[in-house]
Design an enzyme around this catalytic site. Sequence first.
Site, PDB file in Angstrom:
ATOM      1  N   ARG A 158       3.662  -3.290 -10.680  1.00  0.00           N
ATOM      2  CA  ARG A 158       4.073  -2.115  -9.919  1.00  0.00           C
ATOM      3  C   ARG A 158       3.767  -2.361  -8.444  1.00  0.00           C
ATOM      4  O   ARG A 158       2.614  -2.633  -8.084  1.00  0.00           O
ATOM      5  CB  ARG A 158       3.310  -0.881 -10.422  1.00  0.00           C
ATOM      6  CG  ARG A 158       3.560   0.335  -9.587  1.00  0.00           C
ATOM      7  CD  ARG A 158       2.799   1.584 -10.034  1.00  0.00           C
ATOM      8  NE  ARG A 158       3.034   2.595  -9.016  1.00  0.00           N
ATOM      9  CZ  ARG A 158       2.108   3.358  -8.474  1.00  0.00           C
ATOM     10  NH1 ARG A 158       0.843   3.290  -8.854  1.00  0.00           N
ATOM     11  NH2 ARG A 158       2.420   4.213  -7.521  1.00  0.00           N
ATOM     12  N   HIS A 178       4.851   4.808  -1.045  1.00  0.00           N
ATOM     13  CA  HIS A 178       3.395   4.773  -1.200  1.00  0.00           C
ATOM     14  C   HIS A 178       2.765   4.800   0.201  1.00  0.00           C
ATOM     15  O   HIS A 178       2.133   3.852   0.638  1.00  0.00           O
ATOM     16  CB  HIS A 178       2.985   3.533  -2.002  1.00  0.00           C
ATOM     17  CG  HIS A 178       1.600   3.578  -2.575  1.00  0.00           C
ATOM     18  ND1 HIS A 178       1.323   3.284  -3.885  1.00  0.00           N
ATOM     19  CD2 HIS A 178       0.406   3.881  -2.013  1.00  0.00           C
ATOM     20  CE1 HIS A 178       0.011   3.389  -4.105  1.00  0.00           C
ATOM     21  NE2 HIS A 178      -0.565   3.741  -2.976  1.00  0.00           N
ATOM     22  N   GLU A 232       1.246   9.795  -5.427  1.00  0.00           N
ATOM     23  CA  GLU A 232       0.208  10.739  -5.017  1.00  0.00           C
ATOM     24  C   GLU A 232       0.526  11.584  -3.787  1.00  0.00           C
ATOM     25  O   GLU A 232      -0.120  11.426  -2.749  1.00  0.00           O
ATOM     26  CB  GLU A 232      -1.104   9.986  -4.748  1.00  0.00           C
ATOM     27  CG  GLU A 232      -1.644   9.262  -5.949  1.00  0.00           C
ATOM     28  CD  GLU A 232      -3.014   8.654  -5.695  1.00  0.00           C
ATOM     29  OE1 GLU A 232      -3.512   8.723  -4.554  1.00  0.00           O
ATOM     30  OE2 GLU A 232      -3.597   8.108  -6.643  1.00  0.00           O
ATOM     31  N   ASN A 262      -2.206   8.546 -11.613  1.00  0.00           N
ATOM     32  CA  ASN A 262      -3.279   7.662 -11.183  1.00  0.00           C
ATOM     33  C   ASN A 262      -4.591   8.393 -11.454  1.00  0.00           C
ATOM     34  O   ASN A 262      -4.810   9.470 -10.909  1.00  0.00           O
ATOM     35  CB  ASN A 262      -3.166   7.380  -9.680  1.00  0.00           C
ATOM     36  CG  ASN A 262      -1.822   6.763  -9.308  1.00  0.00           C
ATOM     37  OD1 ASN A 262      -1.098   6.272 -10.170  1.00  0.00           O
ATOM     38  ND2 ASN A 262      -1.497   6.781  -8.026  1.00  0.00           N
ATOM     39  N   TYR A 314      -8.834   7.984 -11.688  1.00  0.00           N
ATOM     40  CA  TYR A 314     -10.023   7.176 -11.440  1.00  0.00           C
ATOM     41  C   TYR A 314     -11.284   7.797 -12.024  1.00  0.00           C
ATOM     42  O   TYR A 314     -12.202   7.110 -12.425  1.00  0.00           O
ATOM     43  CB  TYR A 314     -10.191   6.936  -9.935  1.00  0.00           C
ATOM     44  CG  TYR A 314      -9.126   5.998  -9.400  1.00  0.00           C
ATOM     45  CD1 TYR A 314      -9.358   4.641  -9.297  1.00  0.00           C
ATOM     46  CD2 TYR A 314      -7.863   6.471  -9.051  1.00  0.00           C
ATOM     47  CE1 TYR A 314      -8.382   3.765  -8.847  1.00  0.00           C
ATOM     48  CE2 TYR A 314      -6.872   5.612  -8.600  1.00  0.00           C
ATOM     49  CZ  TYR A 314      -7.135   4.261  -8.503  1.00  0.00           C
ATOM     50  OH  TYR A 314      -6.174   3.393  -8.070  1.00  0.00           O
ATOM     51  N   GLU A 324      -2.107   3.979 -12.256  1.00  0.00           N
ATOM     52  CA  GLU A 324      -3.253   3.351 -11.587  1.00  0.00           C
ATOM     53  C   GLU A 324      -4.533   3.768 -12.282  1.00  0.00           C
ATOM     54  O   GLU A 324      -4.680   4.918 -12.685  1.00  0.00           O
ATOM     55  CB  GLU A 324      -3.399   3.807 -10.120  1.00  0.00           C
ATOM     56  CG  GLU A 324      -2.430   3.215  -9.157  1.00  0.00           C
ATOM     57  CD  GLU A 324      -2.630   3.750  -7.736  1.00  0.00           C
ATOM     58  OE1 GLU A 324      -3.757   4.127  -7.366  1.00  0.00           O
ATOM     59  OE2 GLU A 324      -1.625   3.787  -7.002  1.00  0.00           O
TER      60      GLU A 324
END
Length: 451
Positions: free
Chosen positions: A74, A118, A163, A298, A300, A356
């Site tokens: 990606r 992005h 995002e 994404n 985390y 992600e």
Amino acid sequence: MGFRKDFIWGAATASYQIEGAAYEDGKGLSIWDRFSHEPGKVFDGHTGDVACDHYHRYPDDVKLMKEIGLQAYRFSLSWPRLMPEGKGAVNQKGLDFYNRLIDELLKNDIRPFVTLFHWDFPAALQSLGAWENPDSVKWFEDYTALCARTFGDRVKDFITFNEPQCFIGLGYDVGVHAPGYQLPNSSLVPMSHHILKAHGTAVRALRSLVPEVRVGYAPCGDPCMPATNSPEDMEAARKAYFTVPEKGWTFNVAWWSDPALLGCYPESGLKHLEKYLPHGWQEDLKTIHQPLDFYGQNIYNGRYYKAADNEQGFEMLPLPVGFPKTAIQWPITPDALYWGPTFLYERYKTPFIMTENGLSAHDVVSLDGKVHDPNRQDFLNRYLLAYKRAAEDGADIRGYFHWSLMDNYEWAHGYKERFGLIHVDYETQQRTLKDSAYWYRSVIESNGEVL
Ligand code: GBH
């Protein structure tokens, strides 16, 4: 059980974070080219001028992807590299670069997943008001059409936005990312609406121009996880996850996903923000709400919530003293990869791809010339086990992209944080596969059975 047979294993990057060649071959400037050169904005004044020099080293980088056994890669396209002014003239050398990269990937059997945007927004369009300008929808549509026409014969997987929470929240609200503004809701809310409209318009353009296209979206929003498995805490977490708060609303997941996937803004958001939406916003929802082939996220880390006797009905738990953290100081919460996909699939009922996930660690090249990063392997092992459980419990989970392929320019943190499977020595541009890259290869080869 486990992951489905056609599960997609990959790694991700973004143009400004790796390409370098910021002033070469006719590329226009992005807001990050400007921002990173403003004194005091980025750690130690680091810029992405050279970054990983991927623009010149992409053939070697694709070789390394092959060595890791990646099935998919990606990456994002730099809008100002393709359209230096953001609209109008096209830069052929920019198209050539991505054509070469795509061909190299396909030659190596690596499936390209292209993110259209992005964060490296064309500086020329920033001067025209960026996303606050209603014309931004058309600018993005034209740019998307160019990408679809040029790359769509070979690229079948496209992601519209990465995002929006962060590029709007950090860039235009908090001001710690480019362009570094702190704007009021009367600007931010119309911006969010135009971005959603640009998303829907781009999905339509891709569908009309690219045969057999698969289109997705990659927003974020830290998952809210239940403190216990009691039905009350589960409901509290779900509510916290999808309630749009008055303060910090830009970081919420529902504001940016409900319109695209459900065709309506969340009530909790409209309560505070409806008054700022541009006139006629209701009619735009038809455009915004386009069928998606996959819903990316994404993720985390997350936070734990429990039911509470207050107006909202939920309360966030503080992290215990000494709670494990990554180098960038984000908490290590593997369950985020269980609850995130589980709640998101329950709400949006769209095939899910982790676009992600990863961590920064204090990686060094050891005396033996290798990079030993047991922390990364342990982190990924825990997160991927949680992700696998979510798949086994019924969420339609299709793939996983590690952030990142290689150490790179971590925005306002500059080169301080290392998120890669590949170590990069920025003085020499020497790449070294970290131990975790070899371990990830075994995860890919076994489709997650070694976890
Ligand atoms: C992504 O954003 C970006 O897409 C990518 O470009 C970037 O390099 C990568 O992640 C690593 O940063 O307050 O401590 O709980 C990251 C999105 C949202 C993740 C906020 C961390 C809060 C951490 N981030 N979240 S904490």
